[in-house]
Scaffold this motif. Structure first.
Motif, PDB file in Angstrom:
ATOM      1  N   LEU A   8      94.843  25.643  57.577  1.00  0.00           N
ATOM      2  CA  LEU A   8      94.753  24.700  56.466  1.00  0.00           C
ATOM      3  C   LEU A   8      93.355  24.686  55.848  1.00  0.00           C
ATOM      4  O   LEU A   8      93.209  24.602  54.626  1.00  0.00           O
ATOM      5  N   VAL A  48     100.630  30.491  56.047  1.00  0.00           N
ATOM      6  CA  VAL A  48     100.110  29.557  57.047  1.00  0.00           C
ATOM      7  C   VAL A  48     101.023  29.546  58.267  1.00  0.00           C
ATOM      8  O   VAL A  48     100.559  29.633  59.421  1.00  0.00           O
ATOM      9  N   THR A 103      93.116  27.624  53.673  1.00  0.00           N
ATOM     10  CA  THR A 103      93.848  27.376  52.428  1.00  0.00           C
ATOM     11  C   THR A 103      93.022  26.556  51.446  1.00  0.00           C
ATOM     12  O   THR A 103      92.896  26.903  50.260  1.00  0.00           O
ATOM     13  N   VAL A 146     101.851  30.487  50.042  1.00  0.00           N
ATOM     14  CA  VAL A 146     100.789  29.980  50.915  1.00  0.00           C
ATOM     15  C   VAL A 146     101.334  29.323  52.183  1.00  0.00           C
ATOM     16  O   VAL A 146     100.885  29.661  53.294  1.00  0.00           O
ATOM     17  N   TRP A 193      95.342  33.974  50.065  1.00  0.00           N
ATOM     18  CA  TRP A 193      96.547  33.666  49.291  1.00  0.00           C
ATOM     19  C   TRP A 193      96.403  32.406  48.453  1.00  0.00           C
ATOM     20  O   TRP A 193      96.943  32.322  47.344  1.00  0.00           O
ATOM     21  N   ALA A 194      95.657  31.429  48.950  1.00  0.00           N
ATOM     22  CA  ALA A 194      95.396  30.249  48.132  1.00  0.00           C
ATOM     23  C   ALA A 194      94.526  30.620  46.934  1.00  0.00           C
ATOM     24  O   ALA A 194      94.739  30.146  45.811  1.00  0.00           O
ATOM     25  N   SER A 198      95.044  32.851  54.885  1.00  0.00           N
ATOM     26  CA  SER A 198      95.388  31.643  54.122  1.00  0.00           C
ATOM     27  C   SER A 198      94.455  31.460  52.937  1.00  0.00           C
ATOM     28  O   SER A 198      94.893  31.087  51.833  1.00  0.00           O
TER      29      SER A 198
END
Length: 200
Positions: free
Chosen positions: A182, A167, A185, A163, A141-142, A138
């Motif tokens: 989260l 997740v 992220t 994203v 990719w964020a 996560s």
């Protein structure tokens, strides 16, 4: 609805989640963003070097550890196996950053390496000191969405649509809880975004 019916209905989602986890693996994602940002500078030499330190060497570390049975899978699912891998990959990123700085690399190239280094450093602190298995998938990719947007403009923000899919994949296969995904992220978006933005 019977248990068999529920199981049958879930199987396609299970397979989809497995595919999402594979194609979103940092092993593939990091070289992708390195090539994209590196190519934007017009220097293929620096693009190749960046990809080595942020993608090929980390992948070699992971698969080397897998071959030696130091880790149980290439996603390094077991939290207790993560510190050694994180330390080794941090070393690759530090070496890459040193090469970038000493070799006067294009600023975006240096920014990518520094952003990955900072992000993984924060994730390592959470994982090792906090003893909490925050999601690297996560975070990666964020961070990718942030770096690509800063490099190519607002249209690249569309990459952020990946994203929530990542997740979902991590949570669905139960490699992470929703809070762990989260937090990954948020960490990736803030740390990678700020680091890359300040440098590039």
């Amino acid at each position: 609805m019977t248990t068999d019916a529920i199981t049958t209905r879930r199987r396609p989602l299970d397979r989809l989640a497995a595919v999402v986890n594979e194609i979103s693996s940092p092993i593939l994602a990091n070289p992708m963003v390195s090539i994209a940002v590196g190519a934007s500078t017009g220097s293929w030499r620096w693009t190749a070097l960046l990809t080595v330190f942020t993608g090929l060497l980390p992948a070699g570390i992971i698969f080397g550890a897998l071959t030696r049975r130091r880790i149980s899978d290439h996603h390094v699912t077991d939290r207790d196996e993560r510190p050694l891998i994180m330390a080794a990959i941090l070393s690759s990123l530090v070496l890459g950053l040193a090469v970038c700085l000493l070799g006067d690399a294009p600023v975006p190239v240096t920014g990518v390496d520094a952003a990955m280094l900072a992000t993984l450093g924060v994730l390592a602190v959470i994982t090792i000191i906090g003893r909490w298995k925050v999601s690297v998938h996560s975070a990666v990719w964020a961070g990718i969405a942030a770096m690509l947007t800063l490099t190519f403009g607002p249209w690249a923000l569309l990459t952020a649509l990946a994203v929530p899919v990542v997740v979902w994949g991590r949570v669905h296969v139960r490699d992470h809880t929703l809070p762990q995904a989260l937090v990954g992220t948020i960490t990736g978006a803030i740390v990678a975004g700020l680091t890359f933005g300040l440098i590039a």
